[in-house]
Design a protein around this motif. Structure first.
Motif, mmCIF file in Angstrom:
data_model
loop_
_atom_site.group_PDB
_atom_site.id
_atom_site.type_symbol
_atom_site.label_atom_id
_atom_site.label_comp_id
_atom_site.label_asym_id
_atom_site.label_seq_id
_atom_site.Cartn_x
_atom_site.Cartn_y
_atom_site.Cartn_z
ATOM 1 N N ILE A 63 0.857 -1.187 0.000
ATOM 2 C CA ILE A 63 0.000 0.000 0.000
ATOM 3 C C ILE A 63 0.891 1.234 0.000
ATOM 4 C CG2 ILE A 63 -1.816 1.250 1.242
ATOM 5 C CD1 ILE A 63 -2.576 -1.405 2.586
ATOM 6 N N VAL A 64 0.530 2.246 -0.789
ATOM 7 C CA VAL A 64 1.296 3.494 -0.787
ATOM 8 C C VAL A 64 0.386 4.648 -0.389
ATOM 9 C CG1 VAL A 64 2.974 2.711 -2.500
ATOM 10 C CG2 VAL A 64 0.916 3.893 -3.267
ATOM 11 N N ARG A 65 0.968 5.606 0.329
ATOM 12 C CA ARG A 65 0.187 6.745 0.828
ATOM 13 C C ARG A 65 -0.156 7.729 -0.284
ATOM 14 N NH1 ARG A 65 1.616 11.951 3.520
ATOM 15 N NH2 ARG A 65 3.751 11.497 2.897
ATOM 16 N N GLY A 66 0.741 7.886 -1.247
ATOM 17 C CA GLY A 66 0.526 8.862 -2.303
ATOM 18 C C GLY A 66 1.365 8.533 -3.521
ATOM 19 N N PRO A 67 1.555 9.480 -4.421
ATOM 20 C CA PRO A 67 2.230 9.191 -5.688
ATOM 21 C C PRO A 67 3.743 9.038 -5.603
ATOM 22 C CG PRO A 67 1.597 11.505 -5.589
ATOM 23 C CD PRO A 67 0.985 10.840 -4.390
ATOM 24 N N LYS A 68 4.384 9.612 -4.602
ATOM 25 C CA LYS A 68 5.850 9.663 -4.612
ATOM 26 C C LYS A 68 6.540 8.303 -4.453
ATOM 27 C CE LYS A 68 6.093 14.529 -3.373
ATOM 28 N NZ LYS A 68 6.567 15.550 -2.407
ATOM 29 N N PRO A 69 5.995 7.365 -3.671
ATOM 30 C CA PRO A 69 6.658 6.057 -3.623
ATOM 31 C C PRO A 69 6.500 5.237 -4.900
ATOM 32 C CG PRO A 69 5.285 6.420 -1.671
ATOM 33 C CD PRO A 69 4.926 7.459 -2.675
ATOM 34 N N VAL A 70 5.544 5.616 -5.750
ATOM 35 C CA VAL A 70 5.211 4.786 -6.916
ATOM 36 C C VAL A 70 6.405 4.546 -7.835
ATOM 37 C CG1 VAL A 70 3.784 4.628 -8.994
ATOM 38 C CG2 VAL A 70 2.757 5.353 -6.825
ATOM 39 N N PRO A 71 7.120 5.597 -8.312
ATOM 40 C CA PRO A 71 8.260 5.333 -9.204
ATOM 41 C C PRO A 71 9.388 4.566 -8.527
ATOM 42 C CG PRO A 71 8.158 7.662 -8.620
ATOM 43 C CD PRO A 71 6.885 7.042 -8.152
ATOM 44 N N VAL A 72 9.540 4.735 -7.210
ATOM 45 C CA VAL A 72 10.580 4.006 -6.483
ATOM 46 C C VAL A 72 10.278 2.513 -6.489
ATOM 47 C CG1 VAL A 72 11.794 3.766 -4.281
ATOM 48 C CG2 VAL A 72 11.000 6.016 -5.023
ATOM 49 N N LEU A 73 9.025 2.168 -6.218
ATOM 50 C CA LEU A 73 8.633 0.761 -6.219
ATOM 51 C C LEU A 73 8.677 0.189 -7.632
ATOM 52 C CD1 LEU A 73 5.667 0.914 -3.690
ATOM 53 C CD2 LEU A 73 7.926 -0.029 -3.295
ATOM 54 N N LYS A 74 8.311 1.001 -8.609
ATOM 55 C CA LYS A 74 8.375 0.542 -9.998
ATOM 56 C C LYS A 74 9.812 0.216 -10.387
ATOM 57 C CE LYS A 74 7.064 1.845 -14.712
ATOM 58 N NZ LYS A 74 6.433 2.895 -15.572
ATOM 59 N N ASP A 75 10.747 1.104 -10.011
ATOM 60 C CA ASP A 75 12.169 0.863 -10.302
ATOM 61 C C ASP A 75 12.664 -0.410 -9.619
ATOM 62 O OD1 ASP A 75 12.242 3.144 -11.819
ATOM 63 O OD2 ASP A 75 13.212 4.384 -10.286
ATOM 64 N N ALA A 76 12.121 -0.679 -8.428
ATOM 65 C CA ALA A 76 12.536 -1.862 -7.671
ATOM 66 C C ALA A 76 11.791 -3.121 -8.104
ATOM 67 C CB ALA A 76 12.316 -1.628 -6.176
ATOM 68 N N LYS A 77 10.897 -2.966 -9.096
ATOM 69 C CA LYS A 77 10.097 -4.094 -9.592
ATOM 70 C C LYS A 77 9.249 -4.724 -8.482
ATOM 71 C CE LYS A 77 13.064 -5.229 -13.524
ATOM 72 N NZ LYS A 77 13.819 -3.963 -13.468
ATOM 73 N N VAL A 78 8.659 -3.836 -7.685
ATOM 74 C CA VAL A 78 7.731 -4.249 -6.628
ATOM 75 C C VAL A 78 6.349 -3.721 -6.990
ATOM 76 C CG1 VAL A 78 7.127 -4.036 -4.187
ATOM 77 C CG2 VAL A 78 9.527 -4.260 -4.863
ATOM 78 N N HIS A 79 5.358 -4.600 -7.024
ATOM 79 C CA HIS A 79 4.011 -4.210 -7.417
ATOM 80 C C HIS A 79 3.369 -3.348 -6.328
ATOM 81 C CE1 HIS A 79 2.834 -7.223 -4.484
ATOM 82 N NE2 HIS A 79 1.601 -6.748 -4.555
ATOM 83 N N ILE A 80 2.268 -2.698 -6.677
ATOM 84 C CA ILE A 80 1.479 -1.918 -5.720
ATOM 85 C C ILE A 80 0.045 -2.439 -5.770
ATOM 86 C CG2 ILE A 80 0.549 0.358 -5.139
ATOM 87 C CD1 ILE A 80 3.099 1.542 -6.433
ATOM 88 N N ASP A 81 -0.495 -2.792 -4.613
ATOM 89 C CA ASP A 81 -1.868 -3.285 -4.550
ATOM 90 C C ASP A 81 -2.879 -2.152 -4.398
ATOM 91 O OD1 ASP A 81 -1.665 -6.317 -4.504
ATOM 92 O OD2 ASP A 81 -0.276 -5.791 -2.891
ATOM 93 N N PHE A 82 -2.557 -1.200 -3.513
ATOM 94 C CA PHE A 82 -3.510 -0.138 -3.219
ATOM 95 C C PHE A 82 -2.781 1.193 -3.043
ATOM 96 C CE2 PHE A 82 -5.186 -4.077 -1.317
ATOM 97 C CZ PHE A 82 -6.350 -4.216 -2.060
ATOM 98 N N ARG A 83 -3.443 2.252 -3.491
ATOM 99 C CA ARG A 83 -2.880 3.603 -3.360
ATOM 100 C C ARG A 83 -3.940 4.521 -2.773
ATOM 101 N NH1 ARG A 83 -0.330 7.071 -8.430
ATOM 102 N NH2 ARG A 83 -0.845 9.141 -7.654
ATOM 103 N N ALA A 84 -3.604 5.197 -1.677
ATOM 104 C CA ALA A 84 -4.563 6.077 -1.004
ATOM 105 C C ALA A 84 -4.877 7.280 -1.893
ATOM 106 C CB ALA A 84 -4.004 6.547 0.334
ATOM 107 N N PRO A 85 -6.119 7.741 -1.906
ATOM 108 C CA PRO A 85 -6.492 8.901 -2.714
ATOM 109 C C PRO A 85 -6.034 10.213 -2.072
ATOM 110 C CG PRO A 85 -8.371 8.156 -1.446
ATOM 111 C CD PRO A 85 -7.265 7.167 -1.176
#
Length: 269
Positions: free
Chosen positions: A91-113
């Motif tokens: 789960i990610v709180r907002g948009p900023k962790p998204v590219p970091v996890l993408k670079d690390a090849k870690v999926h995201i299940d849920f993203r808070a609005p």
């Protein structure tokens, strides 16, 4: 409009935005992120992930996620950690962790609005099929533990495992911050903007160090105080500071444009 901002990492962008929307910017860093020298929490977090002891992971910030991953990469166990992490509920709180996890090849299940606070995280958790009761949730912290968030998770039956990867400190050169506070005391700014809760704490502490805390608070009463969003606003209210406005979206461009427009309209009426 004389506009003061305490943005640190994106201060040049902030100054450009203020000018673009008709303001005269005073942008001074109020804080810096200090990675912890001993990455004990990061290493223990990696061990627990590999052992299957943490079922859900919440990433709060991009900088924190990157610092966490960089620390774990130094152990030589990154591949096994990455593989195990990718099997957890993420789960990610907002948009900023998204590219970091993408670079690390870690999926995201849920993203808070938006506005991406811990309250939206709780609403998301309550509204998903993920049952946190009896589960251990790893939370990548962002400088300061959020005890309210942790308590709410515990009330839902979860065990919280905080992962501390960096702390906040004052900028190495605090003189520009002191000068901005003094300038506000001498002649209050038309707009004073805050983009994080930690900024509020640091600026007030800096004013206190100068012996200007009361004068600084008084100057804010003659300014339009703009807050990026609910978490920052809560901190301002905790310190007894009234807020003139929050932007329609918790983004810097929205904040600057709408704060200046609000102040202009207020001064004209």
């Amino acid at each position: 409009m004389r506009v003061c901002s305490f943005e640190s990492r994106r201060r040049d962008e902030m100054a450009t935005l203020i000018r673009k929307f008709g303001g005269d910017p005073t942008v001074v860093p109020s804080m810096r992120e200090v990675p912890l020298e001993a990455h004990t929490d990061a290493f223990e977090f990696a061990r627990r992930i590999e052992q299957g002891e943490i079922e859900i992971v919440v990433f709060m910030t991009g900088v924190g996620a990157r610092t966490l991953f960089d620390a774990i990469r130094t152990t030589g166990y990154w591949d096994s950690f990455q593989s195990e992490l990718d099997q957890r509920t993420i789960i990610v709180r907002g948009p900023k962790p998204v590219p970091v996890l993408k670079d690390a090849k870690v999926h995201i299940d849920f993203r808070a609005p938006e506005p991406n606070t811990w309250r939206e995280l709780l609403e998301l958790i309550d509204g998903t099929p993920v049952d946190v009761s009896g589960k251990t949730i790893g939370v990548q912290e962002y400088g300061k533990p959020n005890q309210e968030f942790y308590e709410q998770l515990k009330q839902r039956g979860a065990e919280v495992y905080p992962v501390t990867v960096y702390a906040w400190d004052f900028p190495e050169d605090v003189e520009p911050l002191y000068a901005a506070i003094q300038a506000a005391c001498d002649q209050p700014f038309d707009v004073v903007m805050f983009t994080s809760a930690q900024q509020v704490d640091n600026v007030l502490e800096a004013a206190d160090r100068l012996g200007k805390k009361d004068d600084w608070r008084a100057s804010l009463k003659r300014s339009s105080v703009a807050s990026i969003g609910p978490t920052c606003s809560d901190r301002l209210r905790e310190h007894g500071i009234s807020i003139a406005m929050e932007p329609s979206h918790p983004k810097m461009a929205h904040l600057v444009r709408e704060a200046i427009a609000f102040a202009q309209q207020s001064s004209a009426s």
